[in-house]
Design a protein around this motif. Structure first.
Motif, PDB file in Angstrom:
ATOM      1  N   LYS A 111      10.194  -2.895   3.990  1.00 52.63           N
ATOM      2  CA  LYS A 111       9.076  -1.959   3.812  1.00 52.63           C
ATOM      3  C   LYS A 111       9.318  -1.073   2.587  1.00 52.63           C
ATOM      4  O   LYS A 111       8.414  -0.850   1.777  1.00 52.63           O
ATOM      5  CB  LYS A 111       8.905  -1.110   5.077  1.00 52.63           C
ATOM      6  CG  LYS A 111       7.917   0.017   4.975  1.00 52.63           C
ATOM      7  CD  LYS A 111       6.500  -0.466   5.069  1.00 52.63           C
ATOM      8  CE  LYS A 111       5.553   0.717   5.187  1.00 52.63           C
ATOM      9  NZ  LYS A 111       4.173   0.322   5.233  1.00 52.63           N
ATOM     10  N   LEU A 112      10.536  -0.567   2.447  1.00 53.49           N
ATOM     11  CA  LEU A 112      10.849   0.309   1.320  1.00 53.49           C
ATOM     12  C   LEU A 112      10.743  -0.447  -0.007  1.00 53.49           C
ATOM     13  O   LEU A 112      10.218   0.093  -0.988  1.00 53.49           O
ATOM     14  CB  LEU A 112      12.236   0.920   1.493  1.00 53.49           C
ATOM     15  CG  LEU A 112      12.436   1.759   2.762  1.00 53.49           C
ATOM     16  CD1 LEU A 112      13.835   2.348   2.799  1.00 53.49           C
ATOM     17  CD2 LEU A 112      11.379   2.828   2.913  1.00 53.49           C
ATOM     18  N   LYS A 113      11.204  -1.680  -0.055  1.00 58.77           N
ATOM     19  CA  LYS A 113      11.079  -2.494  -1.274  1.00 58.77           C
ATOM     20  C   LYS A 113       9.615  -2.708  -1.639  1.00 58.77           C
ATOM     21  O   LYS A 113       9.239  -2.686  -2.804  1.00 58.77           O
ATOM     22  CB  LYS A 113      11.780  -3.847  -1.092  1.00 58.77           C
ATOM     23  CG  LYS A 113      13.275  -3.761  -1.151  1.00 58.77           C
ATOM     24  CD  LYS A 113      13.902  -5.122  -0.907  1.00 58.77           C
ATOM     25  CE  LYS A 113      15.399  -4.996  -0.764  1.00 58.77           C
ATOM     26  NZ  LYS A 113      16.027  -6.270  -0.386  1.00 58.77           N
ATOM     27  N   PHE A 123       5.414   9.488  -4.299  1.00 58.75           N
ATOM     28  CA  PHE A 123       4.841   8.425  -3.474  1.00 58.75           C
ATOM     29  C   PHE A 123       5.238   8.739  -2.031  1.00 58.75           C
ATOM     30  O   PHE A 123       6.428   8.865  -1.717  1.00 58.75           O
ATOM     31  CB  PHE A 123       5.370   7.067  -3.905  1.00 58.75           C
ATOM     32  CG  PHE A 123       4.966   6.709  -5.314  1.00 58.75           C
ATOM     33  CD1 PHE A 123       3.727   6.145  -5.565  1.00 58.75           C
ATOM     34  CD2 PHE A 123       5.811   6.949  -6.381  1.00 58.75           C
ATOM     35  CE1 PHE A 123       3.349   5.820  -6.867  1.00 58.75           C
ATOM     36  CE2 PHE A 123       5.444   6.632  -7.676  1.00 58.75           C
ATOM     37  CZ  PHE A 123       4.204   6.069  -7.927  1.00 58.75           C
ATOM     38  N   VAL A 124       4.231   8.886  -1.172  1.00 64.00           N
ATOM     39  CA  VAL A 124       4.470   9.379   0.186  1.00 64.00           C
ATOM     40  C   VAL A 124       4.100   8.314   1.215  1.00 64.00           C
ATOM     41  O   VAL A 124       2.975   7.801   1.226  1.00 64.00           O
ATOM     42  CB  VAL A 124       3.650  10.666   0.455  1.00 64.00           C
ATOM     43  CG1 VAL A 124       3.925  11.193   1.863  1.00 64.00           C
ATOM     44  CG2 VAL A 124       3.941  11.729  -0.596  1.00 64.00           C
ATOM     45  N   GLU A 139       0.846  -1.190   0.000  1.00 61.74           N
ATOM     46  CA  GLU A 139       0.000   0.000   0.000  1.00 61.74           C
ATOM     47  C   GLU A 139       0.886   1.246   0.000  1.00 61.74           C
ATOM     48  O   GLU A 139       1.958   1.259   0.600  1.00 61.74           O
ATOM     49  CB  GLU A 139      -0.874   0.022   1.255  1.00 61.74           C
ATOM     50  CG  GLU A 139      -1.688   1.273   1.398  1.00 61.74           C
ATOM     51  CD  GLU A 139      -2.373   1.395   2.748  1.00 61.74           C
ATOM     52  OE1 GLU A 139      -3.022   2.431   2.963  1.00 61.74           O
ATOM     53  OE2 GLU A 139      -2.243   0.493   3.577  1.00 61.74           O
ATOM     54  N   ILE A 140       0.400   2.273  -0.684  1.00 58.13           N
ATOM     55  CA  ILE A 140       1.060   3.570  -0.641  1.00 58.13           C
ATOM     56  C   ILE A 140       0.072   4.533   0.006  1.00 58.13           C
ATOM     57  O   ILE A 140      -1.072   4.644  -0.426  1.00 58.13           O
ATOM     58  CB  ILE A 140       1.469   4.037  -2.044  1.00 58.13           C
ATOM     59  CG1 ILE A 140       2.497   3.040  -2.602  1.00 58.13           C
ATOM     60  CG2 ILE A 140       2.023   5.454  -1.997  1.00 58.13           C
ATOM     61  CD1 ILE A 140       2.940   3.288  -3.991  1.00 58.13           C
ATOM     62  N   ASP A 141       0.531   5.223   1.037  1.00 57.23           N
ATOM     63  CA  ASP A 141      -0.353   6.089   1.809  1.00 57.23           C
ATOM     64  C   ASP A 141      -0.918   7.230   0.961  1.00 57.23           C
ATOM     65  O   ASP A 141      -2.123   7.458   0.954  1.00 57.23           O
ATOM     66  CB  ASP A 141       0.374   6.667   3.026  1.00 57.23           C
ATOM     67  CG  ASP A 141       0.748   5.596   4.041  1.00 57.23           C
ATOM     68  OD1 ASP A 141       0.033   4.579   4.127  1.00 57.23           O
ATOM     69  OD2 ASP A 141       1.759   5.780   4.742  1.00 57.23           O
ATOM     70  N   ILE A 142      -0.037   7.957   0.280  1.00 58.55           N
ATOM     71  CA  ILE A 142      -0.469   9.096  -0.533  1.00 58.55           C
ATOM     72  C   ILE A 142       0.330   9.099  -1.835  1.00 58.55           C
ATOM     73  O   ILE A 142       1.553   8.909  -1.816  1.00 58.55           O
ATOM     74  CB  ILE A 142      -0.237  10.441   0.196  1.00 58.55           C
ATOM     75  CG1 ILE A 142      -1.013  10.492   1.517  1.00 58.55           C
ATOM     76  CG2 ILE A 142      -0.619  11.623  -0.697  1.00 58.55           C
ATOM     77  CD1 ILE A 142      -0.630  11.674   2.404  1.00 58.55           C
ATOM     78  N   THR A 148       5.067  -1.590  -5.141  1.00 50.37           N
ATOM     79  CA  THR A 148       3.692  -1.118  -5.275  1.00 50.37           C
ATOM     80  C   THR A 148       3.631   0.105  -6.188  1.00 50.37           C
ATOM     81  O   THR A 148       2.711   0.233  -7.004  1.00 50.37           O
ATOM     82  CB  THR A 148       3.099  -0.807  -3.883  1.00 50.37           C
ATOM     83  OG1 THR A 148       3.216  -1.981  -3.063  1.00 50.37           O
ATOM     84  CG2 THR A 148       1.634  -0.417  -3.977  1.00 50.37           C
ATOM     85  N   SER A 149       4.613   0.983  -6.085  1.00 51.74           N
ATOM     86  CA  SER A 149       4.632   2.172  -6.952  1.00 51.74           C
ATOM     87  C   SER A 149       4.787   1.770  -8.422  1.00 51.74           C
ATOM     88  O   SER A 149       4.185   2.395  -9.306  1.00 51.74           O
ATOM     89  CB  SER A 149       5.744   3.132  -6.537  1.00 51.74           C
ATOM     90  OG  SER A 149       7.029   2.631  -6.849  1.00 51.74           O
ATOM     91  N   LYS A 150       5.554   0.741  -8.678  1.00 48.17           N
ATOM     92  CA  LYS A 150       5.720   0.265 -10.061  1.00 48.17           C
ATOM     93  C   LYS A 150       4.399  -0.274 -10.607  1.00 48.17           C
ATOM     94  O   LYS A 150       4.076  -0.078 -11.775  1.00 48.17           O
ATOM     95  CB  LYS A 150       6.806  -0.792 -10.133  1.00 48.17           C
ATOM     96  CG  LYS A 150       8.197  -0.214  -9.961  1.00 48.17           C
ATOM     97  CD  LYS A 150       9.253  -1.287 -10.017  1.00 48.17           C
ATOM     98  CE  LYS A 150      10.630  -0.668  -9.889  1.00 48.17           C
ATOM     99  NZ  LYS A 150      11.694  -1.697  -9.943  1.00 48.17           N
TER     100      LYS A 150
END
Length: 118
Positions: free
Chosen positions: A71-73, A49-50, A36-39, A78-80
């Motif tokens: 977590k960062l990976k 991506f925040v 999940e991406i918060d914002i 998810t951003s991809k």
């Protein structure tokens, strides 16, 4: 407040802050099976991506623990997926920020631009 309420409060505060700074909020809590991406926001040809961390009792050690490499990976993966589904941003610059909310010793909204990269 329970954990979800604290998280929602922090995300609301982060969205308000980002909007006031000229960011367009595109998505909140964008989810896939893997993460999940918060914002997700946009400003100056940059898709941002925040990750939001609301830490009213937090310390720098807690931030490090919360934002571990796993977590960062997951955020990057998810951003991809978001980018695959939203080709309209394919020519945008990409950035990963962290917004820390209400942590003692920091501004009430502490924005770390380009906090991590792939």
């Amino acid at each position: 407040m329970n954990k979800k309420q604290i998280g929602d409060y922090g995300e609301d505060k982060a969205c308000k802050y980002l909007s006031e700074k000229g960011y367009d909020i595109i998505e909140r809590n964008w989810r896939t099976r893997t993460g999940e991406i918060d914002i997700i926001s946009y400003k100056d040809e940059t898709l941002v991506f925040v990750e939001v961390k609301t830490l009213p009792n937090g310390t720098y050690d807690i931030i490090k623990k919360e934002l571990n490499s796993q977590k960062l990976k997951r955020i990057i993966k998810t951003s991809k997926r978001f980018l695959l589904n939203h080709r309209e941003y394919s020519n945008s610059y990409i950035r990963y920020d962290v917004v820390v909310i209400d942590m003692p010793g920091l501004e009430p909204v502490y924005h770390i631009k380009n906090a991590f990269t792939e």
